[in-house]
Design a protein around this motif. Sequence first.
Motif, PDB file in Angstrom:
ATOM      1  N   ASN A   4       7.708   6.821   5.284  1.00 22.05           N
ATOM      2  CA  ASN A   4       7.886   6.833   3.833  1.00 22.05           C
ATOM      3  C   ASN A   4       7.679   8.233   3.266  1.00 22.05           C
ATOM      4  OD1 ASN A   4       8.355   5.159   1.375  1.00 22.05           O
ATOM      5  ND2 ASN A   4       6.357   5.983   0.808  1.00 22.05           N
ATOM      6  N   ARG A   5       6.771   8.985   3.857  1.00 22.41           N
ATOM      7  CA  ARG A   5       6.568  10.368   3.409  1.00 22.41           C
ATOM      8  C   ARG A   5       7.831  11.187   3.649  1.00 22.41           C
ATOM      9  NH1 ARG A   5       2.137  10.949   5.714  1.00 22.41           N
ATOM     10  NH2 ARG A   5       2.780  11.939   7.658  1.00 22.41           N
ATOM     11  N   GLU A   6       8.553  10.869   4.714  1.00 20.96           N
ATOM     12  CA  GLU A   6       9.768  11.598   5.059  1.00 20.96           C
ATOM     13  C   GLU A   6      10.966  11.158   4.223  1.00 20.96           C
ATOM     14  OE1 GLU A   6      12.234  12.765   9.144  1.00 20.96           O
ATOM     15  OE2 GLU A   6      10.809  11.100   9.148  1.00 20.96           O
ATOM     16  N   THR A   7      11.028   9.838   3.903  1.00 22.25           N
ATOM     17  CA  THR A   7      12.226   9.294   3.261  1.00 22.25           C
ATOM     18  C   THR A   7      12.002   8.743   1.857  1.00 22.25           C
ATOM     19  OG1 THR A   7      11.880   7.035   4.102  1.00 22.25           O
ATOM     20  CG2 THR A   7      13.034   8.596   5.542  1.00 22.25           C
ATOM     21  N   GLY A   8      10.783   8.314   1.550  1.00 21.03           N
ATOM     22  CA  GLY A   8      10.496   7.708   0.248  1.00 21.03           C
ATOM     23  C   GLY A   8      11.189   6.383   0.034  1.00 21.03           C
ATOM     24  N   ALA A   9      11.503   5.659   1.127  1.00 21.15           N
ATOM     25  CA  ALA A   9      12.344   4.470   0.975  1.00 21.15           C
ATOM     26  C   ALA A   9      11.901   3.255   1.780  1.00 21.15           C
ATOM     27  CB  ALA A   9      13.784   4.814   1.350  1.00 21.15           C
ATOM     28  N   VAL A  10      10.670   3.257   2.310  1.00 24.66           N
ATOM     29  CA  VAL A  10      10.267   2.127   3.149  1.00 24.66           C
ATOM     30  C   VAL A  10       8.920   1.565   2.702  1.00 24.66           C
ATOM     31  CG1 VAL A  10      11.534   2.980   5.161  1.00 24.66           C
ATOM     32  CG2 VAL A  10       9.139   3.606   4.865  1.00 24.66           C
ATOM     33  N   HIS A  11       8.690   0.325   3.115  1.00 26.71           N
ATOM     34  CA  HIS A  11       7.430  -0.358   2.839  1.00 26.71           C
ATOM     35  C   HIS A  11       6.484  -0.206   4.020  1.00 26.71           C
ATOM     36  CE1 HIS A  11       8.450  -2.299  -0.924  1.00 26.71           C
ATOM     37  NE2 HIS A  11       9.613  -2.665  -0.415  1.00 26.71           N
ATOM     38  N   ALA A  12       5.201  -0.414   3.747  1.00 27.59           N
ATOM     39  CA  ALA A  12       4.190  -0.356   4.793  1.00 27.59           C
ATOM     40  C   ALA A  12       3.339  -1.613   4.762  1.00 27.59           C
ATOM     41  CB  ALA A  12       3.297   0.870   4.618  1.00 27.59           C
ATOM     42  N   ALA A  13       2.915  -2.041   5.942  1.00 30.54           N
ATOM     43  CA  ALA A  13       1.943  -3.125   6.085  1.00 30.54           C
ATOM     44  C   ALA A  13       0.815  -2.592   6.950  1.00 30.54           C
ATOM     45  CB  ALA A  13       2.587  -4.348   6.731  1.00 30.54           C
ATOM     46  N   ALA A  14      -0.403  -2.695   6.446  1.00 32.30           N
ATOM     47  CA  ALA A  14      -1.541  -2.090   7.135  1.00 32.30           C
ATOM     48  C   ALA A  14      -2.604  -3.124   7.463  1.00 32.30           C
ATOM     49  CB  ALA A  14      -2.152  -0.984   6.284  1.00 32.30           C
ATOM     50  N   ARG A  15      -3.194  -2.959   8.629  1.00 28.96           N
ATOM     51  CA  ARG A  15      -4.373  -3.732   9.004  1.00 28.96           C
ATOM     52  C   ARG A  15      -5.595  -2.881   8.681  1.00 28.96           C
ATOM     53  NH1 ARG A  15      -6.654  -4.450  15.094  1.00 28.96           N
ATOM     54  NH2 ARG A  15      -8.517  -5.656  14.590  1.00 28.96           N
ATOM     55  N   CYS A  16      -6.499  -3.424   7.874  1.00 32.77           N
ATOM     56  CA  CYS A  16      -7.666  -2.669   7.416  1.00 32.77           C
ATOM     57  C   CYS A  16      -8.952  -3.346   7.862  1.00 32.77           C
ATOM     58  CB  CYS A  16      -7.650  -2.555   5.894  1.00 32.77           C
ATOM     59  SG  CYS A  16      -6.135  -1.849   5.224  1.00 32.77           S
ATOM     60  N   ALA A  17      -9.935  -2.537   8.230  1.00 32.24           N
ATOM     61  CA  ALA A  17     -11.247  -3.058   8.595  1.00 32.24           C
ATOM     62  C   ALA A  17     -12.030  -3.401   7.331  1.00 32.24           C
ATOM     63  CB  ALA A  17     -12.000  -2.026   9.432  1.00 32.24           C
ATOM     64  N   SER A  18     -13.139  -4.092   7.501  1.00 33.18           N
ATOM     65  CA  SER A  18     -13.924  -4.544   6.355  1.00 33.18           C
ATOM     66  C   SER A  18     -14.513  -3.399   5.549  1.00 33.18           C
ATOM     67  CB  SER A  18     -15.054  -5.472   6.834  1.00 33.18           C
ATOM     68  OG  SER A  18     -15.889  -4.810   7.768  1.00 33.18           O
ATOM     69  N   ASP A  19     -14.598  -2.199   6.150  1.00 30.60           N
ATOM     70  CA  ASP A  19     -15.117  -1.041   5.411  1.00 30.60           C
ATOM     71  C   ASP A  19     -14.013  -0.218   4.759  1.00 30.60           C
ATOM     72  OD1 ASP A  19     -13.952   0.151   7.604  1.00 30.60           O
ATOM     73  OD2 ASP A  19     -15.722   1.288   8.225  1.00 30.60           O
ATOM     74  N   GLY A  20     -12.762  -0.681   4.884  1.00 29.08           N
ATOM     75  CA  GLY A  20     -11.656   0.028   4.271  1.00 29.08           C
ATOM     76  C   GLY A  20     -10.915   0.983   5.194  1.00 29.08           C
ATOM     77  N   THR A  21     -11.364   1.117   6.428  1.00 27.67           N
ATOM     78  CA  THR A  21     -10.651   1.943   7.394  1.00 27.67           C
ATOM     79  C   THR A  21      -9.292   1.325   7.689  1.00 27.67           C
ATOM     80  OG1 THR A  21     -12.718   2.662   8.435  1.00 27.67           O
ATOM     81  CG2 THR A  21     -10.699   2.894   9.730  1.00 27.67           C
ATOM     82  N   VAL A  22      -8.250   2.127   7.647  1.00 31.30           N
ATOM     83  CA  VAL A  22      -6.908   1.644   7.985  1.00 31.30           C
ATOM     84  C   VAL A  22      -6.733   1.780   9.490  1.00 31.30           C
ATOM     85  CG1 VAL A  22      -4.431   1.933   7.643  1.00 31.30           C
ATOM     86  CG2 VAL A  22      -6.007   2.274   5.723  1.00 31.30           C
ATOM     87  N   ILE A  23      -6.643   0.644  10.170  1.00 30.10           N
ATOM     88  CA  ILE A  23      -6.608   0.632  11.634  1.00 30.10           C
ATOM     89  C   ILE A  23      -5.212   0.890  12.166  1.00 30.10           C
ATOM     90  CG2 ILE A  23      -7.049  -0.777  13.681  1.00 30.10           C
ATOM     91  CD1 ILE A  23      -9.121  -2.319  11.984  1.00 30.10           C
ATOM     92  N   SER A  24      -4.220   0.229  11.599  1.00 29.32           N
ATOM     93  CA  SER A  24      -2.847   0.393  12.078  1.00 29.32           C
ATOM     94  C   SER A  24      -1.877   0.107  10.942  1.00 29.32           C
ATOM     95  CB  SER A  24      -2.559  -0.523  13.268  1.00 29.32           C
ATOM     96  OG  SER A  24      -2.759  -1.887  12.918  1.00 29.32           O
ATOM     97  N   VAL A  25      -0.694   0.721  11.034  1.00 28.90           N
ATOM     98  CA  VAL A  25       0.334   0.588   9.994  1.00 28.90           C
ATOM     99  C   VAL A  25       1.688   0.415  10.662  1.00 28.90           C
ATOM    100  CG1 VAL A  25       1.471   1.695   8.034  1.00 28.90           C
ATOM    101  CG2 VAL A  25      -0.976   2.050   8.399  1.00 28.90           C
TER     102      VAL A  25
END
Length: 260
Positions: free
Chosen positions: A153-174
């Motif tokens: 998305n940073r490269e194209t500005g045209a896609v969605h993201a889905a992220a898995r987040c830990a209970s402390d707010g750490t983004v584990i995977s996207v």
Amino acid sequence: MDNAALPISFLRTTPKGEDSEVSRAVAVEAPVSVEFNGIGYAVMMATPADLEDFATGFSLSERLVDNAGEIVAIDHHHSAAGHILRISLAASRSDTLLARVRHRVSDSSCGLCGIENLEQALRPLPRVTAASEVGDAAIFEAIGRLRGMQPLNRETGAVHAAARCASDGTVISVREDVGRHNAFDKLVGSMARANEGWAGGFALLSSRCSYELVEKAALSNCPMLVTISAPTTLAVERAREAGIRLVVLARADAILTVSP
């Protein structure tokens, strides 16, 4: 990301009428044909990256399998017309597959018609059994981190993201895709292939909250779903049905939590 973006030339015009030629990356959107046990099932428009994750997540969200172990093989073929995913399911899933294919044929021939098809469209959701004790600070932490973890998305500005987040707010995977549903399927599929659960964490999606996304969360036993944009009424109803904590319009300055 390989196969996910291509350079396209554009004519850039300013308010002063100054023209110049520029090149920028554009997100790839391509047809992906999905077959199960040799049966054509669907053609999805998707970003052709992380397609094995997508195949797994799509199989789960379509309720064709209960776990990734029931997927015997995934073969990815690239043709001039697009991509083909040939997915082999365990023999024990044959009846489920054939029943679902019959419903899809009916749906495509006449739309969602009749009580039977309406009930099929809104099948009961399982109650989420996973627990999550996520504080508001963790949600804001994840929101702040997500943008930096969306390279396509940073490269194209045209896609969605889905992220898995830990209970402390750490983004584990996207996972990213031109389709918000595809991005979530890719994320859930990646977790299933690694035999990973939500472990007290939550999902963060860079999109509005539709009922289909709530259903995908419920089927993956996700206890909490956070979306950047607003929900639909059906999304709220389905989240309550499944026992999912729903947080919407999640921005850096405020979040809205849907009452149970």
